[in-house]
Design an enzyme around this catalytic site. Structure first.
Site, PDB file in Angstrom:
ATOM      1  N   GLY A  16      56.523  90.006  18.856  1.00 36.11           N
ATOM      2  CA  GLY A  16      57.979  89.920  18.906  1.00 36.11           C
ATOM      3  C   GLY A  16      58.466  88.605  19.486  1.00 36.11           C
ATOM      4  N   GLY A  83      51.021  93.955  10.460  1.00 31.82           N
ATOM      5  CA  GLY A  83      49.840  93.646   9.679  1.00 31.82           C
ATOM      6  C   GLY A  83      48.653  93.163  10.481  1.00 31.82           C
ATOM      7  N   ARG A  87      42.858  95.033   9.357  1.00 34.31           N
ATOM      8  CA  ARG A  87      43.232  96.143   8.463  1.00 34.31           C
ATOM      9  C   ARG A  87      44.587  95.821   7.862  1.00 34.31           C
ATOM     10  NH1 ARG A  87      40.953 100.864   8.258  1.00 34.31           N
ATOM     11  NH2 ARG A  87      42.946 101.914   7.912  1.00 34.31           N
ATOM     12  N   GLY A 119      52.015  88.391  23.259  1.00 39.31           N
ATOM     13  CA  GLY A 119      51.906  89.433  24.258  1.00 39.31           C
ATOM     14  C   GLY A 119      50.494  89.980  24.303  1.00 39.31           C
ATOM     15  N   ASP A 120      50.292  91.055  25.061  1.00 46.87           N
ATOM     16  CA  ASP A 120      48.930  91.554  25.217  1.00 46.87           C
ATOM     17  C   ASP A 120      48.352  92.047  23.899  1.00 46.87           C
ATOM     18  OD1 ASP A 120      50.861  93.935  25.806  1.00 46.87           O
ATOM     19  OD2 ASP A 120      48.943  94.910  25.422  1.00 46.87           O
ATOM     20  N   GLY A 121      49.166  92.680  23.054  1.00 43.53           N
ATOM     21  CA  GLY A 121      48.674  93.185  21.780  1.00 43.53           C
ATOM     22  C   GLY A 121      48.305  92.085  20.807  1.00 43.53           C
ATOM     23  N   THR A 143      56.534  87.872  26.619  1.00 49.17           N
ATOM     24  CA  THR A 143      57.057  89.193  26.289  1.00 49.17           C
ATOM     25  C   THR A 143      58.234  89.485  27.199  1.00 49.17           C
ATOM     26  OG1 THR A 143      56.669  91.578  26.376  1.00 49.17           O
ATOM     27  CG2 THR A 143      55.276  90.220  27.781  1.00 49.17           C
ATOM     28  N   ASP A 145      59.085  92.283  28.039  1.00 50.71           N
ATOM     29  CA  ASP A 145      58.723  93.434  28.864  1.00 50.71           C
ATOM     30  C   ASP A 145      57.990  93.050  30.146  1.00 50.71           C
ATOM     31  OD1 ASP A 145      59.820  95.209  27.042  1.00 50.71           O
ATOM     32  OD2 ASP A 145      57.953  95.414  25.929  1.00 50.71           O
ATOM     33  N   ASP A 147      54.858  92.815  30.675  1.00 44.68           N
ATOM     34  CA  ASP A 147      53.789  93.786  30.901  1.00 44.68           C
ATOM     35  C   ASP A 147      52.393  93.242  30.593  1.00 44.68           C
ATOM     36  OD1 ASP A 147      54.064  93.620  28.166  1.00 44.68           O
ATOM     37  OD2 ASP A 147      54.260  95.771  27.818  1.00 44.68           O
ATOM     38  N   MET A 187      65.407  97.529  26.311  1.00 50.21           N
ATOM     39  CA  MET A 187      64.058  97.562  25.754  1.00 50.21           C
ATOM     40  C   MET A 187      63.048  97.857  26.855  1.00 50.21           C
ATOM     41  SD  MET A 187      63.902  94.682  22.762  1.00 50.21           S
ATOM     42  CE  MET A 187      64.521  95.102  21.130  1.00 50.21           C
ATOM     43  N   ARG A 189      59.298  99.812  25.868  1.00 52.39           N
ATOM     44  CA  ARG A 189      58.646 100.964  25.249  1.00 52.39           C
ATOM     45  C   ARG A 189      57.621 101.605  26.182  1.00 52.39           C
ATOM     46  NH1 ARG A 189      55.266  99.515  20.091  1.00 52.39           N
ATOM     47  NH2 ARG A 189      53.976  98.617  21.741  1.00 52.39           N
ATOM     48  N   ARG A 278      79.854 106.750  28.257  1.00 48.39           N
ATOM     49  CA  ARG A 278      79.757 105.816  27.124  1.00 48.39           C
ATOM     50  C   ARG A 278      78.377 105.173  27.166  1.00 48.39           C
ATOM     51  NH1 ARG A 278      83.601 108.234  26.014  1.00 48.39           N
ATOM     52  NH2 ARG A 278      85.635 107.526  25.221  1.00 48.39           N
ATOM     53  N   HIS A 284      68.151  94.170  20.311  1.00 51.43           N
ATOM     54  CA  HIS A 284      67.598  92.831  20.131  1.00 51.43           C
ATOM     55  C   HIS A 284      68.439  91.718  20.744  1.00 51.43           C
ATOM     56  CE1 HIS A 284      65.061  95.060  17.367  1.00 51.43           C
ATOM     57  NE2 HIS A 284      64.247  94.032  17.352  1.00 51.43           N
ATOM     58  N   GLN A 286      68.649  91.365  23.705  1.00 51.18           N
ATOM     59  CA  GLN A 286      67.808  90.945  24.826  1.00 51.18           C
ATOM     60  C   GLN A 286      66.772  89.893  24.429  1.00 51.18           C
ATOM     61  OE1 GLN A 286      66.773  94.920  27.076  1.00 51.18           O
ATOM     62  NE2 GLN A 286      67.517  95.358  25.010  1.00 51.18           N
ATOM     63  N   ARG A 287      66.464  89.790  23.153  1.00 49.41           N
ATOM     64  CA  ARG A 287      65.469  88.819  22.686  1.00 49.41           C
ATOM     65  C   ARG A 287      66.082  87.453  22.387  1.00 49.41           C
ATOM     66  NH1 ARG A 287      60.628  90.881  21.781  1.00 49.41           N
ATOM     67  NH2 ARG A 287      60.348  93.096  21.330  1.00 49.41           N
TER      68      ARG A 287
END
Length: 365
Positions: A16, A83, A87, A119-121, A143, A145, A147, A187, A189, A278, A284, A286-287
């Protein structure tokens, strides 16, 4: 790899987007070209630029950065978070291992090493790719996050927290004017750093994060206490990955994506406290936007250090920020999944000390 063997490096952004990526690319280019005389190639759209034919890349030079680009959010190189190359989803619905396509692209472009901003992924996936094809990489953590293991801060986080804080500064007066409970869904997750830091900085009364269990009775009690003290409004921050109080996950309608916890929470708060609520979902927003000064400084230090690591032959490492200094750590120590917020750490203790309800833990009281 000895210094003399390095002549051409690639830099790519993966996963991201966030604010500060262009500042890293600028720093990598400036250090590599001006100090070491290297050629630098920016790979377009992450790993896709090396997997597709013809290859998609652009040669970078200090003159590429006209004084405007590093101030912009996003990434001029493009990125992807879809993607897995091992795989990879094909048009006919099948999956194929395209790691060899990645390796062929590295060799065709003549890259001696890669600087991967992710990021870590995404760093985990690209690290596997680089090992499979025999090219070294240095990772740069980014990231919103925050994290990623091994670093106090990742690029993009400070800007995202600033967006949340600014939103709360804007929502507080309208909440007060109409005697409402304002709920801000942010955000996060798997990790609650944005929610917790933004909530503390923005003066929230309730902050809910994925790592800390909560109850609707606890939320309602916290809001009633605020109102009983004479305040006519309350502010709530909730991370998108927070589950319902019964442990079930909230998804967007007809989607597997996280989102919607803010509206679910708003209905329950209205029912239990009889207040008008409310909900604002920042999403997004935040990005995007111009990176904060902190993210620009972090990005610049990371980019310079990443190139220095490449030239010293210290590959398969990630640059990191610890104790006011840029350092580096083995990739194997950081590509192990997301780093959760410590339920009993400084942030949680600070929130509790301020009287913010953060859930049912020891730190939360």
């Amino acid at each position: 790899m000895a210094l003399a063997q390095i002549g051409r490096i690639g830099v790519l952004t993966s996963g991201g987007d966030c604010a500060g990526l262009n500042a890293v690319i600028r720093a990598v280019t400036a250090r590599a070209v001006n100090h070491y005389g290297l050629q630098v190639y920016g790979i377009l759209d992450g790993t896709l630029g090396l997997m597709e034919r013809p290859l998609r890349y652009v040669e970078l030079a200090p003159s590429t950065f006209d004084g405007r680009i590093f101030r912009e959010g996003g990434t001029v190189l493009g990125t992807t978070n879809k993607g897995d190359p091992f795989r990879f989803p094909m048009a006919d619905g099948s999956v194929r291992d395209r790691s060899q396509d990645f390796g062929d692209g590295v060799r065709e472009l003549g890259l001696d090493a890669l600087v991967v901003i992710g990021g870590d992924g995404s760093m985990s996936i690209v690290s596997r790719l680089c090992h499979a094809v025999g090219v070294g990489m240095v990772g740069v953590p980014k990231t919103i996050d925050n994290d990623v293991h091994g670093t106090d801060f990742s690029i993009g986080h400070a800007t995202a927290v600033g967006v949340v804080t600014d939103a709360m500064d804007r929502l507080q007066p309208t909440a007060a004017s109409h005697h409402r409970v304002m709920i801000v869904e942010v955000m996060g997750r798997d990790a609650g750093y944005i929610a917790m830091q933004g909530g503390i900085a923005g003066g929230a009364d309730v902050v809910l994060v994925p790592e800390i269990p909560y109850s609707m009775d606890g939320v309602a009690t916290a809001i009633r206490k605020v109102l009983d003290r004479g305040r006519t409004h309350a502010l709530v921050v909730v991370a998108e990955g927070v589950k319902r109080d019964d442990g079930t996950v909230v998804h967007l309608p007809a989607s597997t994506r996280y989102g919607g916890i803010g509206h679910w929470l708003g209905e329950r708060i209205a029912d239990t406290t009889h207040t008008e609520t409310r909900v604002t979902i920042l999403g997004h927003v935040q990005r995007g936007g111009s990176p904060s000064p902190q993210d620009r400084l972090l990005a610049s230090a990371f980019g310079v250090h990443a190139v220095d690591l490449v030239m010293r032959g210290q590959l398969d490492r990630m640059v990191a920020w610890r104790n006011l200094s840029v350092v580096d750590v083995p990739l194997s120590e950081v590509t192990i999944g997301a780093r959760p917020l410590d339920p009993n750490g400084t942030l949680a203790t600070t929130a509790h000390g301020l009287g913010i309800y953060i859930g049912d833990t020891e730190a939360a009281g």
